[in-house]
Design a protein around this motif. Structure first.
Motif, PDB file in Angstrom:
ATOM      1  N   GLN A   1       0.839  -1.194   0.112  1.00 53.09           N
ATOM      2  CA  GLN A   1      -0.079   0.148   0.050  1.00 53.09           C
ATOM      3  C   GLN A   1       0.692   1.146  -0.066  1.00 53.09           C
ATOM      4  N   ALA A   2       1.948   1.351   0.635  1.00 53.96           N
ATOM      5  CA  ALA A   2       2.658   2.425   0.753  1.00 53.96           C
ATOM      6  C   ALA A   2       3.875   2.207  -0.348  1.00 53.96           C
ATOM      7  N   GLY A   3       3.634   1.622  -1.234  1.00 50.55           N
ATOM      8  CA  GLY A   3       4.673   1.446  -2.371  1.00 50.55           C
ATOM      9  C   GLY A   3       6.178   1.319  -1.918  1.00 50.55           C
ATOM     10  N   ALA A   4       6.350   0.340  -0.950  1.00 50.23           N
ATOM     11  CA  ALA A   4       7.349   0.079  -0.150  1.00 50.23           C
ATOM     12  C   ALA A   4       7.861  -1.291   0.057  1.00 50.23           C
ATOM     13  N   LEU A   5       7.263  -2.298  -1.036  1.00 47.41           N
ATOM     14  CA  LEU A   5       7.635  -3.703  -0.694  1.00 47.41           C
ATOM     15  C   LEU A   5       9.021  -4.059  -0.334  1.00 47.41           C
ATOM     16  N   ASP A   6      10.001  -3.124  -1.137  1.00 48.96           N
ATOM     17  CA  ASP A   6      11.536  -3.200  -1.092  1.00 48.96           C
ATOM     18  C   ASP A   6      12.089  -3.042   0.434  1.00 48.96           C
ATOM     19  N   LYS A   7      11.209  -2.226   1.316  1.00 50.70           N
ATOM     20  CA  LYS A   7      11.692  -2.017   2.441  1.00 50.70           C
ATOM     21  C   LYS A   7      11.054  -3.105   3.658  1.00 50.70           C
ATOM     22  N   LEU A   8      10.639  -4.242   3.373  1.00 44.74           N
ATOM     23  CA  LEU A   8       9.950  -5.215   4.055  1.00 44.74           C
ATOM     24  C   LEU A   8      10.997  -6.009   4.726  1.00 44.74           C
ATOM     25  N   GLU A   9      11.926  -6.362   3.740  1.00 45.39           N
ATOM     26  CA  GLU A   9      12.869  -7.313   4.480  1.00 45.39           C
ATOM     27  C   GLU A   9      13.801  -6.861   5.688  1.00 45.39           C
ATOM     28  N   GLY A  10      13.988  -5.584   5.692  1.00 45.51           N
ATOM     29  CA  GLY A  10      14.884  -4.737   6.638  1.00 45.51           C
ATOM     30  C   GLY A  10      13.886  -4.696   8.047  1.00 45.51           C
ATOM     31  N   PHE A  11      12.741  -4.387   7.816  1.00 44.01           N
ATOM     32  CA  PHE A  11      11.648  -4.205   9.031  1.00 44.01           C
ATOM     33  C   PHE A  11      11.572  -5.640   9.520  1.00 44.01           C
ATOM     34  N   ALA A  12      11.138  -6.591   8.627  1.00 46.01           N
ATOM     35  CA  ALA A  12      10.720  -7.913   8.832  1.00 46.01           C
ATOM     36  C   ALA A  12      11.887  -9.066   9.369  1.00 46.01           C
ATOM     37  N   SER A  13      12.866  -8.925   8.855  1.00 42.57           N
ATOM     38  CA  SER A  13      13.997  -9.899   9.116  1.00 42.57           C
ATOM     39  C   SER A  13      15.429  -9.368   9.357  1.00 42.57           C
ATOM     40  N   HIS A  14      15.633  -7.940   9.495  1.00 46.02           N
ATOM     41  CA  HIS A  14      17.079  -7.623   9.756  1.00 46.02           C
ATOM     42  C   HIS A  14      17.224  -6.885  11.141  1.00 46.02           C
ATOM     43  N   PHE A  15      16.164  -5.808  11.305  1.00 44.96           N
ATOM     44  CA  PHE A  15      16.499  -4.620  12.235  1.00 44.96           C
ATOM     45  C   PHE A  15      16.252  -5.278  13.644  1.00 44.96           C
ATOM     46  N   GLY A  16      15.321  -6.070  13.903  1.00 44.25           N
ATOM     47  CA  GLY A  16      15.183  -6.662  15.137  1.00 44.25           C
ATOM     48  C   GLY A  16      16.231  -7.291  15.664  1.00 44.25           C
ATOM     49  N   ALA A  17      16.839  -8.312  14.702  1.00 39.45           N
ATOM     50  CA  ALA A  17      17.905  -9.048  15.206  1.00 39.45           C
ATOM     51  C   ALA A  17      19.026  -8.182  15.743  1.00 39.45           C
ATOM     52  N   ASP A  18      19.299  -7.283  14.788  1.00 39.07           N
ATOM     53  CA  ASP A  18      20.491  -6.204  15.017  1.00 39.07           C
ATOM     54  C   ASP A  18      20.064  -5.565  16.287  1.00 39.07           C
ATOM     55  N   PHE A  19      19.062  -5.158  16.717  1.00 41.62           N
ATOM     56  CA  PHE A  19      18.591  -4.501  18.093  1.00 41.62           C
ATOM     57  C   PHE A  19      19.099  -5.453  19.152  1.00 41.62           C
ATOM     58  N   TYR A  20      18.623  -6.851  18.984  1.00 42.08           N
ATOM     59  CA  TYR A  20      18.797  -7.748  20.300  1.00 42.08           C
ATOM     60  C   TYR A  20      20.133  -8.125  20.156  1.00 42.08           C
ATOM     61  N   GLY A  21      21.066  -7.780  19.060  1.00 42.56           N
ATOM     62  CA  GLY A  21      22.486  -8.324  19.177  1.00 42.56           C
ATOM     63  C   GLY A  21      22.452  -9.886  18.712  1.00 42.56           C
ATOM     64  N   LEU A  22      21.582 -10.204  17.814  1.00 41.33           N
ATOM     65  CA  LEU A  22      21.467 -11.732  17.321  1.00 41.33           C
ATOM     66  C   LEU A  22      21.652 -11.740  15.968  1.00 41.33           C
ATOM     67  N   PRO A  23      22.343 -12.837  15.384  1.00 43.08           N
ATOM     68  CA  PRO A  23      22.659 -13.125  14.057  1.00 43.08           C
ATOM     69  C   PRO A  23      21.098 -12.859  12.961  1.00 43.08           C
ATOM     70  N   ARG A  24      21.521 -12.325  11.885  1.00 46.41           N
ATOM     71  CA  ARG A  24      20.324 -12.064  10.765  1.00 46.41           C
ATOM     72  C   ARG A  24      20.166 -13.627  10.490  1.00 46.41           C
ATOM     73  N   ASN A  25      18.908 -14.115  10.072  1.00 46.34           N
ATOM     74  CA  ASN A  25      18.434 -15.286   9.611  1.00 46.34           C
ATOM     75  C   ASN A  25      19.263 -15.343   8.036  1.00 46.34           C
ATOM     76  N   LYS A  26      19.659 -16.654   7.883  1.00 46.67           N
ATOM     77  CA  LYS A  26      20.087 -16.936   6.541  1.00 46.67           C
ATOM     78  C   LYS A  26      19.271 -17.436   5.647  1.00 46.67           C
ATOM     79  N   GLU A  27      18.157 -18.325   6.177  1.00 44.47           N
ATOM     80  CA  GLU A  27      17.476 -18.934   5.222  1.00 44.47           C
ATOM     81  C   GLU A  27      16.216 -17.995   4.924  1.00 44.47           C
ATOM     82  N   GLN A  28      15.715 -18.152   3.496  1.00 43.83           N
ATOM     83  CA  GLN A  28      14.681 -17.461   2.974  1.00 43.83           C
ATOM     84  C   GLN A  28      13.525 -17.910   3.170  1.00 43.83           C
TER      85      GLN A  28
END
Ligand code: NCD
Ligand code: ZN
Length: 348
Positions: free
Chosen positions: A281-308
């Motif tokens: 809706q926001a025309g921002a599907l390219d931003k979904l991966e950071g929000f859903a799969s990267h930034f939380g892990a980074d904040f908690y100091g955990l590794p990013r998931n490798k699987e897709q």
């Protein structure tokens, strides 16, 4: 774009319940997410390391051995949580945060904190050992309007808290207002926020226009459209301070469709698909991966998931009910957007 591949997402705010209810809902989360921060508001609440580790084992036992799902446990902060208890929690390796519910704020929060001053030493210890504090950000005083409770929490509790403990990592959970998004954006890197799918997709009209719609009722309650737009802008901004937390919170159909209906929306059956709709809706599907799969892990100091995982553009109808249970036995659950058609589908 008809197909979307991203690193497997994590859910940084999830209610799994316990017993047969948990066994009924946990597979929906495990199907999509590699990890989830599991909320401690059981009855009785998960207040000790021992209880959290036992709860973790019950979750693992309820899932197939090869599910790969990792429950990341939390402790429920009370007026009596000691510095020793949070040290024990951290050294267990399985407890990743401590949850602050202001007393009386929401479902099973009566054991919550009555005065932050009472837990000041505990918060100082958490800052020292690097154990994040997760906050349900509503000020619960009876004279504060329910639509103003998040703003009041920022002004009277959160701002003084982060000033007093600048090294403490804090997640402002399920933010619902422009005020919260602005506050998080303008604070330092130790403050982040989760955002639910319902607060990105709907405003309070969905709950209140044309009748009372209890399946749109959660806490903090949906706000007006200008707030929804601010949340969508924050989530799709690419800022690492905003990440996915569904707050999926199942209650039986009867408990929701009642004269005093429970707060909580169950979204785990379609969580990543709902977020995909919001980002599209926001025309921002390219931003979904950071929000859903990267930034939380980074904040908690955990590794990013490798699987897709892959989502495809495909219409599917959300079931009217799903099997669930309460203390008395089997009881149906109404999933978020029951009977509606969604346009993205996770491929398994
Ligand atoms: C949650 C629940 O039911 O446990 N309900 C909700 O409306 N979000 C509690 C909470 O996170 O506030
Ligand atoms: Zn919650």
């Amino acid at each position: 774009m008809d197909q979307l591949t991203l690193a497997r997402p994590d859910d940084w705010h999830l209610h799994l319940r316990d017993g047969p209810a948990m066994a009924a809902v946990a597979p929906y989360s495990a199907r999509q997410f590699h990890r989830a921060i599991v909320m401690p508001n059981l009855r009785p609440p998960v207040t000790t390391t021992e209880r959290a580790l036992a709860y973790r084992q019950r979750i693992l036992d309820a899932l197939p051995a090869d599910s790969g799902f990792q429950p990341l446990m939390t402790l429920y902060l009370t007026d009596n949580t000691s510095a020793g208890e949070v040290r024990r929690a951290k050294s267990s390796g399985h407890i990743h945060a401590v949850k602050l519910y202001p007393a009386g704020a929401t479902t099973n929060s009566d054991a919550g904190v009555t005065d932050l001053a009472k837990v000041d030493d505990t918060l100082a210890t958490m800052a020292e050992i690097g154990l994040p504090l997760l906050v349900h950000g509503e000020m619960t005083r009876a004279d504060i309007d329910v639509f103003d409770r998040e703003k009041a929490f920022i002004d009277h509790q959160l701002a003084p808290l982060i000033e007093r403990h600048p090294r403490l990592k804090v997640v402002f959970e399920h933010i619902t207002t422009r005020d919260a998004a602005d506050f998080v954006r303008s604070s330092g890197p130790n403050l982040a926020a989760t955002i639910t799918p319902q607060h990105l997709l709907y405003n309070r009209n969905a709950m209140l226009v044309g009748g009372m719609h209890p399946h749109f009722y959660c806490l903090p309650v949906l706000k007006r459209e200008s707030h929804r737009q601010a949340l969508l802008a924050a989530a799709t901004s690419g800022s690492p301070k905003f990440f996915l937390g569904t707050d999926s919170a199942p209650h039986t159909k009867d408990a929701k469709e009642s004269a005093c209906g429970c707060a909580g929306i169950f979204s785990a059956h379609a969580a990543i698909e709902l977020y995909a709709s919001a980002f599209e809706q926001a025309g921002a599907l390219d931003k979904l991966e950071g929000f859903a799969s990267h930034f939380g892990a980074d904040f908690y100091g955990l590794p990013r998931n490798k699987e897709q995982v892959t989502l495809v553009r495909q219409d599917w109808r959300v079931p009217d009910t799903l099997p669930f249970a309460d203390d008395q036995g089997e009881a149906p659950l109404v999933p978020f957007l029951a009977g509606e058609t969604l346009h993205w589908k996770l491929v398994t």
